[in-house]
Scaffold this active site. Sequence first.
Site, mmCIF file in Angstrom:
data_model
loop_
_atom_site.group_PDB
_atom_site.id
_atom_site.type_symbol
_atom_site.label_atom_id
_atom_site.label_comp_id
_atom_site.label_asym_id
_atom_site.label_seq_id
_atom_site.Cartn_x
_atom_site.Cartn_y
_atom_site.Cartn_z
ATOM 1 N N HIS A 123 0.872 -1.268 0.015
ATOM 2 C CA HIS A 123 -0.039 -0.029 -0.046
ATOM 3 C C HIS A 123 0.884 1.304 0.022
ATOM 4 O O HIS A 123 2.040 1.300 0.647
ATOM 5 C CB HIS A 123 -0.720 -0.003 1.350
ATOM 6 C CG HIS A 123 -1.908 0.861 1.294
ATOM 7 N ND1 HIS A 123 -1.824 2.165 1.902
ATOM 8 C CD2 HIS A 123 -3.134 1.095 1.106
ATOM 9 C CE1 HIS A 123 -2.699 2.874 1.922
ATOM 10 N NE2 HIS A 123 -3.933 2.166 1.339
ATOM 11 N N ASP A 200 3.173 -4.723 8.016
ATOM 12 C CA ASP A 200 1.858 -4.059 7.991
ATOM 13 C C ASP A 200 0.736 -4.949 8.187
ATOM 14 O O ASP A 200 0.200 -5.690 6.956
ATOM 15 C CB ASP A 200 2.130 -3.261 6.599
ATOM 16 C CG ASP A 200 0.657 -2.386 6.137
ATOM 17 O OD1 ASP A 200 -0.546 -2.781 6.867
ATOM 18 O OD2 ASP A 200 0.623 -1.857 5.281
ATOM 19 N N GLN A 203 -4.363 -5.392 6.770
ATOM 20 C CA GLN A 203 -5.657 -6.279 6.146
ATOM 21 C C GLN A 203 -5.506 -7.630 6.782
ATOM 22 O O GLN A 203 -6.243 -8.728 6.277
ATOM 23 C CB GLN A 203 -5.215 -6.395 4.955
ATOM 24 C CG GLN A 203 -5.338 -5.072 3.875
ATOM 25 C CD GLN A 203 -6.770 -4.576 3.839
ATOM 26 O OE1 GLN A 203 -7.762 -5.384 4.042
ATOM 27 N NE2 GLN A 203 -7.000 -3.214 3.730
ATOM 28 N N CYS A 364 -4.761 2.475 -3.773
ATOM 29 C CA CYS A 364 -3.482 2.907 -3.164
ATOM 30 C C CYS A 364 -2.598 2.021 -3.378
ATOM 31 O O CYS A 364 -1.622 1.688 -2.340
ATOM 32 C CB CYS A 364 -3.771 3.232 -1.665
ATOM 33 S SG CYS A 364 -4.796 4.500 -1.330
HETATM 34 N N1 PMP Z 1 -1.510 -0.843 4.424
HETATM 35 C C1 PMP Z 1 -2.689 -1.533 3.853
HETATM 36 C C2 PMP Z 1 -2.040 -2.934 3.379
HETATM 37 C C3 PMP Z 1 -4.049 -1.117 3.769
HETATM 38 O O1 PMP Z 1 -4.695 -1.612 3.495
HETATM 39 C C4 PMP Z 1 -4.083 0.337 4.565
HETATM 40 C C5 PMP Z 1 -5.714 0.971 4.291
HETATM 41 N N2 PMP Z 1 -6.278 0.673 2.784
HETATM 42 C C6 PMP Z 1 -3.275 0.757 4.917
HETATM 43 C C7 PMP Z 1 -1.849 0.423 4.854
HETATM 44 C C8 PMP Z 1 -3.364 2.410 5.470
HETATM 45 O O2 PMP Z 1 -4.141 2.290 6.588
HETATM 46 P P1 PMP Z 1 -4.919 3.630 7.165
HETATM 47 O O3 PMP Z 1 -5.684 4.545 5.998
HETATM 48 O O4 PMP Z 1 -6.081 3.072 8.031
HETATM 49 O O5 PMP Z 1 -3.747 4.303 8.014
#
Ligand code: PMP
Length: 406
Positions: A123, A200, A203, A364
């Site tokens: 992401h 991270d 998910q 993203c």
């Molecule tokens: N990492 C991953 C794998 C995600 O799916 C997301 C959210 N789509 C994020 C990071 C960022 O999370 P947040 O917007 O809640 O900070």
Amino acid sequence: MSIDIESIRKDFPILEQTVHGKPLAYFDNAATTQKPTQVIDAISEVYTTYNSNIHRGVHHLSNVCTQAYEDARVKVQKFINAGNSHEVIFTRGTTEAINLLATSFGESFLKKGDEIIVSQLEHHSNIVPWQLLEKSKGIVIKVIPINENGELILEEYDKLLSEKTKLVAVAHISNALGTINPIKTIIDKAHALSVPVMIDGAQAVQHVAVDVQALDCDFYVFSGHKLYGPTGIGALFGKEEWLNKMEPYHGGGEMIKTVSFSGTTFNELPFKFEAGTPDYSGAIGLGAAIDYVQNIGLDVIAAYEHELLEYATEQLKQVPNIKFYGTAKEKASVISFMVNNIHPFDMGTLLDKMGLAVRTGHHCAQPLMEHYQIPGTVRASFAIYNTKEEIDRLVEGIKRVSLLFA
Ligand code: PMP
């Protein structure tokens, strides 16, 4: 399997509505999940009965609120099986947790020429903070490539690891493809060279049980809002030996021991990394969300979601000219696809008219889209409250849209 979906659905009042005259079927859970009344009530209770700024208070409400906030920290600790509650830092979410790490770890341990390994399927929030360090410090980002199924190519990871590597930062589960990465192997390989690893888990924590001690990861981050909890709250787990050696992130109240113009000393963990009034109602809401999933059981959730994933994949295969992105052997309940060359935005807009909420676009994860040479996908992601009947409606809807474009 002992799971009563009808009673679970009743916990989520938002699901009862109609959208464009059709019952809402919400398939955008990888972006954010809906909230059960147990979470909404816990937050409401803060503001109706004991709201008060936490820590340092001598009065009753402040003590009650502080206790609830610290209880929430212990819930997070137990949820991911961290060894100590002071290894849990509350953040605004995954993004802030990774930025904290990039800034503080970067300040303390990284210099020009040092290398960080991420993967092709990250992401943006696990790419851009490291790129900022690339700019400010001259570090170098190395990228683990993926195969056509959307799985990391571990032989390439082996080649990237070297004495120059100072951190490995990879997703537990891909938000765009659903791939579950072999993080234990990734961690073990990095540790063989004494390289720390950040996972991270944005998910992951809502789909699989996470044990940071068994994984032996150095850092693990996640967001509350993807775990049926409130927005604006998440956590960074870090091993205390790392956190103690890292520079603070934000400066301000609570993160200090003493402040003087001749020099300031910093507070101990976890407060060193929690400057200012934290989102205590959010943390308490997150604690309620953890209670909620634990009451159902993460193993039960995982098994049910897997059933939905398999069912949806089989049903969607009937759609002529559908192409799936992300066909890893190990997958969470995320399906990314395109039908013919129908633009994902058109597909999403027309599905919405049928009450079917999916996400469209690059999710993203633009470097991943670049890999597949596509602008984006349509993504349906399932949570504990989704049903096979909803999936039938989704498949029907996709067939209708593709006929429209035929
Ligand atoms: N990492 C991953 C794998 C995600 O799916 C997301 C959210 N789509 C994020 C990071 C960022 O999370 P947040 O917007 O809640 O900070």
